[in-house]
Design an enzyme around this catalytic site. Structure first.
Site, mmCIF file in Angstrom:
data_model
loop_
_atom_site.group_PDB
_atom_site.id
_atom_site.type_symbol
_atom_site.label_atom_id
_atom_site.label_comp_id
_atom_site.label_asym_id
_atom_site.label_seq_id
_atom_site.Cartn_x
_atom_site.Cartn_y
_atom_site.Cartn_z
ATOM 1 N N PRO A 89 -17.582 1.407 14.667
ATOM 2 C CA PRO A 89 -16.180 1.979 14.572
ATOM 3 C C PRO A 89 -15.287 1.360 15.714
ATOM 4 O O PRO A 89 -14.045 1.481 15.646
ATOM 5 C CB PRO A 89 -16.583 3.468 14.914
ATOM 6 C CG PRO A 89 -17.734 3.685 15.729
ATOM 7 C CD PRO A 89 -18.664 2.367 14.792
ATOM 8 N N GLU A 116 -25.799 6.430 18.942
ATOM 9 C CA GLU A 116 -24.390 6.254 19.397
ATOM 10 C C GLU A 116 -24.091 4.995 19.807
ATOM 11 O O GLU A 116 -22.890 4.693 20.220
ATOM 12 C CB GLU A 116 -24.599 6.789 21.082
ATOM 13 C CG GLU A 116 -24.833 8.316 20.960
ATOM 14 C CD GLU A 116 -23.617 9.293 20.524
ATOM 15 O OE1 GLU A 116 -22.550 8.812 20.969
ATOM 16 O OE2 GLU A 116 -23.895 10.084 19.718
ATOM 17 N N ARG A 154 -17.610 -9.561 -5.035
ATOM 18 C CA ARG A 154 -17.115 -9.564 -6.298
ATOM 19 C C ARG A 154 -15.871 -10.648 -6.271
ATOM 20 O O ARG A 154 -15.132 -10.842 -7.073
ATOM 21 C CB ARG A 154 -16.214 -8.242 -6.512
ATOM 22 C CG ARG A 154 -15.448 -7.732 -5.412
ATOM 23 C CD ARG A 154 -15.099 -6.127 -5.487
ATOM 24 N NE ARG A 154 -14.657 -5.864 -6.832
ATOM 25 C CZ ARG A 154 -13.503 -6.056 -7.474
ATOM 26 N NH1 ARG A 154 -12.750 -6.778 -6.641
ATOM 27 N NH2 ARG A 154 -12.944 -5.604 -8.763
ATOM 28 N N ASP A 169 -6.450 -7.143 -8.016
ATOM 29 C CA ASP A 169 -6.730 -5.992 -7.317
ATOM 30 C C ASP A 169 -5.827 -5.402 -6.400
ATOM 31 O O ASP A 169 -5.024 -6.346 -5.671
ATOM 32 C CB ASP A 169 -8.158 -5.992 -6.500
ATOM 33 C CG ASP A 169 -9.271 -5.851 -7.484
ATOM 34 O OD1 ASP A 169 -9.089 -5.317 -8.601
ATOM 35 O OD2 ASP A 169 -10.411 -6.401 -7.098
#
Length: 235
Positions: A89, A116, A154, A169
């Site tokens: 993150p 963590e 893809r 897309d």
């Protein structure tokens, strides 16, 4: 392309890679997958991969030894130019532009975080790039790693049945994709726009362009204000 995924939970990762477009891409020979269990590189009979953080604090941190050893082993099977990516993150936000960049590489090594997070020396020793799926926290990096894999695979030539699919897309053109419809023509009183039955390809393309612009302005003003959508609307 070769994609290596390093994880503490190889079974669900392998299961997902064996389904849908990812499976088809492998069967076509467009990509090869390797799933590596980080615990296989841990020392001791308990194969410990995490420990308490120095300085105190909640949770456990992934130890550098097993992760680095697993990544270095994976790298041996990759061509030069295949990046090592830590799913965290704290990394840069993953988006379509980055997916397209990675699709040009010969492969990638994806390292799934847990607990963590990573001992910070892992990133330094591996000279790895940290990738985030957004401003939220998951239990681990397996879902993000699979998301990155699918977004990249893809885009590989020959994977999708229609090459136009990837180009049209959402985000590929700096805007959201416009609305799509299929049968029935009327569903609970809601009709498909008449222009889509006109057979006039130029009119249909123009309708789709304007619908995409409108949807982007309404739902993702941030994309529109970057200038790409607005500039296209002026052309």
């Amino acid at each position: 392309m070769k994609i290596s995924i390093l994880t503490l939970f190889p079974a669900p990762v392998r299961a997902y890679l064996g389904e849908s477009i990812l499976k088809i891409a492998a069967e076509k020979g467009k990509v090869g997958y390797e799933v590596i269990d980080i615990r296989d590189f841990a020392e001791g009979k308990h194969r410990q991969v995490d420990d308490r953080p120095f300085g105190g604090g909640p949770g456990m941190v992934l130890m550098p030894g097993p992760v680095v050893a697993a990544a270095e082993k994976a790298r041996e099977g990759h061509e030069a130019g295949a990046p090592t990516l830590l799913l965290s993150p704290q990394g840069e936000r993953f988006d379509q532009d980055l997916a397209e960049e990675l699709a040009q590489r010969p492969g990638m090594v994806l390292v799934c975080g847990r607990y963590e997070g990573f001992d910070d020396r892992i990133r330094d020793v591996l000279d790895a790039r940290e990738i985030s799926m957004g401003d939220y926290v998951l239990a681990g990096g397996e879902i993000p790693a699979l998301a990155v894999t699918e977004a990249v695979v893809r885009l590989l030539p020959g994977v999708l049945g229609h090459e136009e699919s990837a180009r049209e897309d959402s985000f590929s053109l700096g805007m959201l994709e416009g609305p799509q419809y299929t049968r029935p023509r009327v569903f609970r009183g809601r009709e498909v726009p008449e222009v889509l039955f006109s057979g006039n390809h130029a009119a249909i393309a123009e309708w789709r362009r304007r619908a995409a612009e409108e949807r982007t302005r309404e739902r993702r003003r941030d994309l529109w204000e970057r200038g790409e959508g607005a500039a296209r609307a002026e052309d």
